[in-house]
Scaffold this motif. Structure first.
Motif, mmCIF file in Angstrom:
data_model
loop_
_atom_site.group_PDB
_atom_site.id
_atom_site.type_symbol
_atom_site.label_atom_id
_atom_site.label_comp_id
_atom_site.label_asym_id
_atom_site.label_seq_id
_atom_site.Cartn_x
_atom_site.Cartn_y
_atom_site.Cartn_z
ATOM 1 N N PHE A 98 -3.010 4.341 7.445
ATOM 2 C CA PHE A 98 -3.118 4.987 6.146
ATOM 3 C C PHE A 98 -1.801 4.925 5.361
ATOM 4 N N PRO A 99 -1.309 3.705 5.088
ATOM 5 C CA PRO A 99 -0.001 3.580 4.447
ATOM 6 C C PRO A 99 0.075 4.188 3.053
ATOM 7 N N GLU A 100 -1.012 4.127 2.293
ATOM 8 C CA GLU A 100 -0.953 4.720 0.955
ATOM 9 C C GLU A 100 -0.747 6.225 1.053
ATOM 10 N N GLU A 101 -1.431 6.844 2.009
ATOM 11 C CA GLU A 101 -1.243 8.283 2.195
ATOM 12 C C GLU A 101 0.161 8.584 2.734
ATOM 13 N N GLN A 102 0.692 7.701 3.583
ATOM 14 C CA GLN A 102 2.071 7.879 4.044
ATOM 15 C C GLN A 102 3.028 7.882 2.856
ATOM 16 N N GLY A 103 2.817 6.970 1.914
ATOM 17 C CA GLY A 103 3.661 6.929 0.733
ATOM 18 C C GLY A 103 3.567 8.212 -0.075
ATOM 19 N N ARG A 104 2.354 8.730 -0.207
ATOM 20 C CA ARG A 104 2.174 9.991 -0.932
ATOM 21 C C ARG A 104 2.902 11.137 -0.238
ATOM 22 N N SER A 118 0.831 -1.205 0.000
ATOM 23 C CA SER A 118 0.000 0.000 0.000
ATOM 24 C C SER A 118 0.864 1.252 0.000
ATOM 25 N N LEU A 119 1.944 1.233 0.779
ATOM 26 C CA LEU A 119 2.834 2.386 0.828
ATOM 27 C C LEU A 119 3.446 2.661 -0.544
ATOM 28 N N LEU A 120 3.907 1.604 -1.213
ATOM 29 C CA LEU A 120 4.491 1.768 -2.547
ATOM 30 C C LEU A 120 3.452 2.240 -3.555
ATOM 31 N N ALA A 121 2.203 1.832 -3.368
ATOM 32 C CA ALA A 121 1.141 2.317 -4.246
ATOM 33 C C ALA A 121 0.986 3.825 -4.095
ATOM 34 N N GLY A 122 1.113 4.327 -2.867
ATOM 35 C CA GLY A 122 1.046 5.765 -2.634
ATOM 36 C C GLY A 122 2.208 6.501 -3.272
ATOM 37 N N VAL A 123 3.395 5.914 -3.186
ATOM 38 C CA VAL A 123 4.576 6.512 -3.821
ATOM 39 C C VAL A 123 4.361 6.629 -5.325
ATOM 40 N N GLU A 124 3.937 5.539 -5.933
ATOM 41 C CA GLU A 124 3.722 5.524 -7.374
ATOM 42 C C GLU A 124 2.631 6.514 -7.786
ATOM 43 N N ALA A 125 1.573 6.606 -6.986
ATOM 44 C CA ALA A 125 0.476 7.518 -7.315
ATOM 45 C C ALA A 125 0.955 8.964 -7.311
ATOM 46 N N GLU A 126 1.795 9.324 -6.355
ATOM 47 C CA GLU A 126 2.313 10.692 -6.289
ATOM 48 C C GLU A 126 3.287 10.960 -7.430
ATOM 49 N N LEU A 127 4.148 9.987 -7.730
ATOM 50 C CA LEU A 127 5.105 10.170 -8.817
ATOM 51 C C LEU A 127 4.404 10.301 -10.167
ATOM 52 N N ALA A 128 3.264 9.635 -10.306
ATOM 53 C CA ALA A 128 2.537 9.685 -11.576
ATOM 54 C C ALA A 128 2.112 11.103 -11.921
ATOM 55 N N THR A 129 1.924 11.950 -10.908
ATOM 56 C CA THR A 129 1.508 13.329 -11.160
ATOM 57 C C THR A 129 2.675 14.203 -11.612
ATOM 58 N N THR A 130 3.904 13.706 -11.484
ATOM 59 C CA THR A 130 5.085 14.502 -11.810
ATOM 60 C C THR A 130 5.853 13.967 -13.018
ATOM 61 N N GLY A 131 5.501 12.773 -13.482
ATOM 62 C CA GLY A 131 6.225 12.176 -14.589
ATOM 63 C C GLY A 131 7.517 11.501 -14.182
ATOM 64 N N GLN A 132 7.786 11.407 -12.862
ATOM 65 C CA GLN A 132 8.991 10.745 -12.400
ATOM 66 C C GLN A 132 8.720 9.260 -12.196
ATOM 67 N N SER A 133 9.796 8.498 -12.055
ATOM 68 C CA SER A 133 9.667 7.053 -11.903
ATOM 69 C C SER A 133 10.286 6.587 -10.599
ATOM 70 N N LEU A 134 9.974 5.348 -10.233
ATOM 71 C CA LEU A 134 10.482 4.747 -9.001
ATOM 72 C C LEU A 134 11.454 3.627 -9.352
ATOM 73 N N LEU A 135 12.621 3.651 -8.726
ATOM 74 C CA LEU A 135 13.596 2.574 -8.846
ATOM 75 C C LEU A 135 13.606 1.821 -7.517
ATOM 76 N N LEU A 136 13.152 0.572 -7.532
ATOM 77 C CA LEU A 136 12.997 -0.220 -6.314
ATOM 78 C C LEU A 136 13.979 -1.380 -6.309
ATOM 79 N N ARG A 137 14.696 -1.519 -5.196
ATOM 80 C CA ARG A 137 15.587 -2.661 -5.007
ATOM 81 C C ARG A 137 15.230 -3.336 -3.692
ATOM 82 N N MET A 138 15.271 -4.670 -3.681
ATOM 83 C CA MET A 138 15.128 -5.436 -2.443
ATOM 84 C C MET A 138 16.409 -6.228 -2.252
ATOM 85 N N VAL A 139 17.041 -6.044 -1.108
ATOM 86 C CA VAL A 139 18.377 -6.603 -0.921
ATOM 87 C C VAL A 139 18.441 -7.647 0.178
#
Length: 336
Positions: free
Chosen positions: A295-301, A85-106
């Protein structure tokens, strides 16, 4: 020092600053105080420093991407609704700016995340990053500052990285949970937390204990790995040892689901279960689980908005996470 030989490294040595801080100041980027910027510019002017054309081109380069490195087992991430849900919020906010997300799991082993940040810095892959699961004496804020990468921390203490933290209130969350347990009449509480290497888990543990003392509730705390199996095992052990009624508070929904499985297996009707995270997992089944909606999606935003603001100006105001709301469900079992 002749003007022809003046370098960022030379300026940094003279001023006792990192090369990243000097670069920030010279290129008008956020990340340094105005006093530091003035010192750097004054010395650069005095020594006749001028950037090369290639350096100017690099300083203007933007990747239009932000990065997140999660210290999580990739096979478990899909089972953690909070992060999805948090990552969904991040992506939703980035979509309004045209930027992208680079995600790594280590994975949980230390050092791999730092290597990823160094690689991203060298390759200019990201403009900024977001940090989660801050560890005790976490080296990442200092490393990112040295690399010259803007960042935002998702946490509950501003002193981890002043001005960079999207704050949420662990003490208020603990109060909501403990007061609910007290209202149910329970005087014994098992707190199943995540790994005690994380700052937020230590803060939660202290806050639970502090509020429990106010209500005369005995607390036993045990650390785990956030998995359903751990919740089942640890609560099952307590059920085998203690026939008295008690309440369980877990640090995430998977632990709570495991706890509820253990309680259901022995058909105990006097054990309450509550989760620090809410999700669809807590709402399904024959006995939906009491949980905090954070509210994890909003936290991501909000974390994304804060990072984007800091990329524009270093003195952008810090933001706060939305206050949590307790959602009582079937596992809010009163003490007999």
């Amino acid at each position: 020092m002749a003007a022809a030989h003046v370098t960022i490294s030379g300026l940094a040595d003279r001023l006792g600053l990192s090369k990243a801080s000097v670069s920030y100041a010279l290129n008008g980027r956020p990340g340094v105080s105005e006093e530091t910027r003035a010192r750097v510019l004054a010395l650069a002017d005095e020594l006749g420093w001028h950037p090369s054309s290639s350096a100017r081109a690099l300083s203007r380069a933007r990747s239009d991407a932000i990065g997140i490195v999660l210290r999580r087992d990739p096979s478990l991430l899909g089972a953690e609704p909070y992060y999805m849900s948090l990552l969904a919020g991040v992506e939703a906010e980035l979509a309004t700016t045209g930027q992208s997300l680079l995600l790594r799991m280590v994975g949980p082993d230390g050092g791999q995340d730092s290597a990823a940040y160094r690689r991203w810095s060298a390759e200019r892959r990201v403009d900024g990053v977001m940090l989660f699961d801050i560890a005790v004496r976490d080296p990442r804020p200092a490393l990112l500052d040295d690399l010259g990468i803007e960042f935002v921390v998702h946490g509950n203490r501003d002193d981890v990285a002043p001005g960079h933290v999207l704050l949420y209130d662990a003490d208020e969350d603990a109060r909501l949970l403990v007061e609910h347990v007290a209202d149910l009449g329970h005087r014994s509480l098992l707190h199943v937390s995540g790994p005690d290497e994380f700052e937020h888990e230590l803060e939660r543990r202290d806050a639970i204990a502090r509020h429990a003392r106010v209500h005369g509730i005995r607390v036993a705390a045990v650390a785990s790995d956030y998995s359903m199996d751990a919740g089942d095992r640890l609560v099952g052990e307590r059920l085998g040892e203690d026939q008295e009624p008690f309440a369980v508070v877990t640090s995430n929904d998977l632990l709570a689901l495991g706890a509820q499985e253990a309680v259901a297996r022995v058909a105990r009707r006097d054990v309450a279960v509550a989760s620090w995270d809410d999700s669809l997992l807590c709402r399904l089944g024959s006995r939906p689980i009491t949980a905090l909606d954070r509210f994890p999606e909003e936290q991501g935003r909000r974390a994304t908005r804060m990072l984007l603001d800091r990329l524009q100006r270093s003195d952008a105001p810090a933001l706060r996470a939305r206050r949590s709301v307790l959602v009582p469900r079937a596992t809010s079992v009163p003490a007999p």
